[in-house]
Design an enzyme around this catalytic site. Structure first.
Site, PDB file in Angstrom:
ATOM      1  N   LYS A 227      27.028  45.503  18.694  1.00 21.77           N
ATOM      2  CA  LYS A 227      27.372  46.917  18.627  1.00 21.77           C
ATOM      3  C   LYS A 227      27.186  47.363  17.186  1.00 21.77           C
ATOM      4  O   LYS A 227      27.424  46.606  16.255  1.00 21.77           O
ATOM      5  CB  LYS A 227      28.834  47.148  19.034  1.00 21.77           C
TER       6      LYS A 227
ATOM      7  N   ASP B 294      26.683  38.893  18.218  1.00 24.16           N
ATOM      8  CA  ASP B 294      26.880  40.230  17.678  1.00 24.16           C
ATOM      9  C   ASP B 294      25.786  40.518  16.643  1.00 24.16           C
ATOM     10  O   ASP B 294      24.927  39.684  16.363  1.00 24.16           O
ATOM     11  CB  ASP B 294      28.247  40.320  17.000  1.00 24.16           C
TER      12      ASP B 294
ATOM     13  N   MET C 280      35.443  47.468   8.294  1.00 25.24           N
ATOM     14  CA  MET C 280      34.755  48.469   9.121  1.00 25.24           C
ATOM     15  C   MET C 280      35.268  49.878   8.811  1.00 25.24           C
ATOM     16  O   MET C 280      35.454  50.687   9.704  1.00 25.24           O
ATOM     17  CB  MET C 280      34.946  48.159  10.615  1.00 25.24           C
TER      18      MET C 280
END
Length: 243
Positions: A56, A35, A171
């Site tokens: 991502k 990631d 997040m």
């Protein structure tokens, strides 16, 4: 012979917080599917020829989860031992559970290697204990980035406001106005301390502090950006006491 897929947590970003087992598997793996969150300090220690970026970024480039799943199986069936390297811990808002199920359904051998979650490590690096005998006897971890296909949020902000403990949102920098408003609407005290920790444990770590009522302005003034965690609760004020 089918290879093994290792779902490995890289921790919060500081390479010294990578577990001994994670380091060994990174050295031994044939391929590392990583990631974005492990950070350049960790990724830079992996030979470029065996790294594949499947990360991502919120609102930016991304590799579809279906492609990541298929690639893990493809490599393992070709006989490669694969490290699927994730930020933090694979099972704390990292979609590790989905990937594990996909591997299991296809009979691919796997192993999970836990990592230190940024939900605890980032606040700690900013001198914020997520629990404290005098301030919080419970802590709730919440994602600020739910599945966009959901009709409505599955997070019960009213219940979280009623717990009286610490709330850590991962997040969630972009949606900070929405969930701080939800907590205020749920009756949480506007003067409740809040802290934002950007790039916790990593070079460039920054912290912005305020209250439930002022933290959005503090975020904008400081220019806090992802990756960052939000800490809501009295423990967020402990940092100021220490300083």
């Amino acid at each position: 012979m089918t290879g093994t897929v290792y779902l490995v947590g890289s921790g919060p970003g500081d390479p010294e917080l990578l577990t001994v087992k994670a380091r060994r598997l990174l050295d031994e793996a044939d391929v590392v599917l990583h990631d974005k969150l492990p950070g350049p300090e960790i990724l830079g220690e992996i030979p470029e020829e065996k790294r594949e970026d499947v990360g991502k970024r919120a609102g930016g480039e991304r590799t579809p989860q279906s492609e990541i799943n298929a690639r893990m199986v493809e490599l393992a069936e070709a006989g490669d031992d694969v490290v699927r390297l994730k930020g933090g811990d694979p099972f704390v808002f990292g979609r590790g559970g989905e990937e594990l199920a996909y591997l299991a359904e296809r009979g691919v051998p796997f192993e999970v290697v836990p990592g230190i979650t940024s939900a605890v490590a980032a606040p700690a690096a900013a001198d914020i204990p997520v629990t404290h005998r005098d301030h919080a006897s419970s802590v709730s971890f919440v994602t600020g980035h739910e599945d966009p296909s959901k009709d409505e949020s599955a997070v019960d902000w009213q219940a979280l406001a009623d717990t009286g403990g610490t709330i850590v949102v991962l997040m969630g920098v972009g949606k900070l106005p929405e969930y701080t408003r939800a907590l205020l609407d749920a009756g949480m005290d506007p003067s409740t301390p809040v802290a934002l920790v950007e790039k916790g444990t990593r070079p460039g770590q920054r912290v912005a502090t305020g209250t439930l009522e002022t933290i959005v302005d503090a975020r904008d003034e400081a220019g806090i950006e992802p990756p960052a965690v939000t800490v809501v609760g009295d423990v967020a004020g402990v940092r100021e006491d220490l300083r």
